[in-house]
Design a protein around this motif. Structure first.
Motif, PDB file in Angstrom:
ATOM      1  N   ARG A 193     -10.697  -8.249  -3.609  1.00 46.85           N
ATOM      2  CA  ARG A 193     -12.132  -8.312  -3.335  1.00 46.85           C
ATOM      3  C   ARG A 193     -12.541  -9.376  -2.321  1.00 46.85           C
ATOM      4  NH1 ARG A 193     -14.023  -7.443  -9.562  1.00 46.85           N
ATOM      5  NH2 ARG A 193     -13.145  -5.339  -9.743  1.00 46.85           N
ATOM      6  N   ALA A 241     -13.308   0.897   1.363  1.00 47.28           N
ATOM      7  CA  ALA A 241     -13.190  -0.217   2.316  1.00 47.28           C
ATOM      8  C   ALA A 241     -14.359  -0.177   3.278  1.00 47.28           C
ATOM      9  CB  ALA A 241     -11.885  -0.109   3.092  1.00 47.28           C
ATOM     10  N   ARG A 282      -7.253   1.519  -4.029  1.00 48.88           N
ATOM     11  CA  ARG A 282      -7.908   0.283  -3.606  1.00 48.88           C
ATOM     12  C   ARG A 282      -9.432   0.366  -3.585  1.00 48.88           C
ATOM     13  NH1 ARG A 282      -5.213   0.304   1.724  1.00 48.88           N
ATOM     14  NH2 ARG A 282      -4.524   2.310   0.964  1.00 48.88           N
ATOM     15  N   GLY A 283      -9.978   1.565  -3.613  1.00 53.38           N
ATOM     16  CA  GLY A 283     -11.422   1.738  -3.605  1.00 53.38           C
ATOM     17  C   GLY A 283     -11.951   1.983  -2.209  1.00 53.38           C
ATOM     18  N   SER A 292     -13.318  -3.337  -5.036  1.00 60.90           N
ATOM     19  CA  SER A 292     -12.045  -2.719  -5.399  1.00 60.90           C
ATOM     20  C   SER A 292     -11.783  -2.809  -6.899  1.00 60.90           C
ATOM     21  CB  SER A 292     -10.906  -3.424  -4.667  1.00 60.90           C
ATOM     22  OG  SER A 292      -9.655  -2.896  -5.069  1.00 60.90           O
ATOM     23  N   GLU A 312       0.841  -1.197   0.000  1.00 56.22           N
ATOM     24  CA  GLU A 312       0.000   0.000   0.000  1.00 56.22           C
ATOM     25  C   GLU A 312       0.876   1.247   0.000  1.00 56.22           C
ATOM     26  OE1 GLU A 312      -1.915  -0.773   3.694  1.00 56.22           O
ATOM     27  OE2 GLU A 312      -3.536  -1.919   2.751  1.00 56.22           O
ATOM     28  N   TYR A 365     -12.373  -4.697   0.756  1.00 58.60           N
ATOM     29  CA  TYR A 365     -12.599  -3.898  -0.446  1.00 58.60           C
ATOM     30  C   TYR A 365     -13.395  -4.742  -1.446  1.00 58.60           C
ATOM     31  CZ  TYR A 365      -8.942  -0.796   1.339  1.00 58.60           C
ATOM     32  OH  TYR A 365      -8.200   0.071   2.112  1.00 58.60           O
ATOM     33  N   HIS A 415     -11.854   5.440   2.153  1.00 53.21           N
ATOM     34  CA  HIS A 415     -11.643   5.437   0.705  1.00 53.21           C
ATOM     35  C   HIS A 415     -10.153   5.548   0.386  1.00 53.21           C
ATOM     36  CE1 HIS A 415     -12.562   5.746  -3.494  1.00 53.21           C
ATOM     37  NE2 HIS A 415     -11.758   6.781  -3.570  1.00 53.21           N
TER      38      HIS A 415
END
Length: 185
Positions: free
Chosen positions: A99, A71, A68-69, A93, A38, A90, A64
């Motif tokens: 996912r 969470a 990753r989109g 994601s 990350e 996620y 957000h």
């Protein structure tokens, strides 16, 4: 894309068995952890949802990440102990690999193990070290249907870019079945 650029995320499956505990109780146990960078300095562990044994109770909060989109956050509960908002998923994601995975807050867990060895602060980066870890995995070596070795106390060598190698205690090897190989010139 530069894999070390801020916001870039790298995902890969790791070879080590990983477990985490809360209040001395097992939260997750996997032999297929995912390492997710990350940030560029070291990875985080993401655990397959199927390998989580704790109860995950959804909370109203979300977080957000541009890469990753969104969470969804969860409280982690195991046998009378709880860690609030200590897990995230996620499910939508843009990174499909994330996912069905769960990321546990490292500090919220009491203990993390790689194989049978404690890990502190964060997962080890497999590209910056060589590890030899004691394990309780069962390793069995058979040749033509004959068991040559059987151990639940191997040491496993993890080297960058190479498959894991298993070293077994001599008492767990049927040495009477071994013969030196002929030297070829």
């Amino acid at each position: 894309m530069n894999e070390h650029a801020r916001g870039a995320v790298r995902v890969e499956q790791g070879p080590k068995r990983v477990r985490c505990y809360l209040a001395g109780r097992l939260v997750a146990d996997t032999r297929r952890p995912f390492l997710v960078w990350e940030i560029p300095y070291y990875p985080a562990y993401y655990i397959p949802l199927a390998d989580v044994v704790a109860d995950l109770k959804p909370v109203e909060k979300v977080e957000h990440s541009p890469s990753r989109g969104t969470a969804r956050l969860f409280d982690v509960r195991v046998d009378g102990a709880a860690a609030e908002s200590a897990a995230k998923r996620y499910p939508d994601s843009p990174l499909e690999e994330l996912r069905e995975l769960v990321r546990f807050d490292w500090a919220a867990m009491d203990e993390w193990l790689e194989e049978d060895e404690p890990v502190y602060t964060h997962p080890r980066d497999p590209y910056k070290r060589v590890d030899i870890l004691a394990s309780s995995r069962q390793v069995r070596v058979e040749v033509d249907g004959v068991t040559v070795a059987d151990s639940t106390r191997p040491h496993i060598l993890f080297e960058t870019g190479l498959p894991p190698r298993y070293y077994l205690p001599l008492p767990d090897v049927r040495t009477e079945l071994l013969a030196p190989s002929a030297t070829q010139s």
